[in-house]
Design a protein around this motif. Sequence first.
Motif: not given
Length: 206
Positions: A83-84, A87, A90-91
């Motif tokens: 998940i990290r 993310k 995505i960033t």
Amino acid sequence: TNFRFNRMFLLIGLGASIIFPLINIPAANSPVPSLSLSVEPVVTEADLVYSNEVIPQDRWTTWEIATVIYGVGLALFLLVFSIRLFKMLITLRKSSRYNLQNHHIVELKDTSSPFSFFNYIFIGNTPPLTENEKQQIIAHERIHAKLFHSVDIVLLNILGIVFWFNPVIRVYKKIFVQLHEFEADARAVETHDVNEYCSLLARVAL
């Protein structure tokens, strides 16, 4: 303050702690005698009990329970790590970026502290910085990328997933992060004024 030596020492210790338990050392020539005592009980027909009762075999052993607990922990920590990473990707897609000497400068919209991940340097919307101060931060993060500090962090994250039950891994990770920062700072102040550089770090951090 020999940060390169400290880093190599910690990495070797990390590798040794994984490799050493896998080495099988034969103890056949050990000077300590081994005692093996076995007593075979004498069983007579009178001691035997006959029964038609079926003994259930569905009871879990201690190792089976431990394996299930380890597997659940492994899956959870792997999920958190995934998940990290997701993310961050995505960033990376949502943020504006430009190239600077084989490095990708990513300008974030939030107030995250500057950090680097391999050749990607992320700079958050920190307090107003002059162009010179911004270049100092980029130079600091470029040192992280040049020294492959991200390899250490990824390795520790992987080991943290596999050995999630070992709290020493978390301590090791904190030590590495501090060591990386000290090493990058020592390299960065070689071309900048120490007082101005420390003041800039304090502003960004606080």
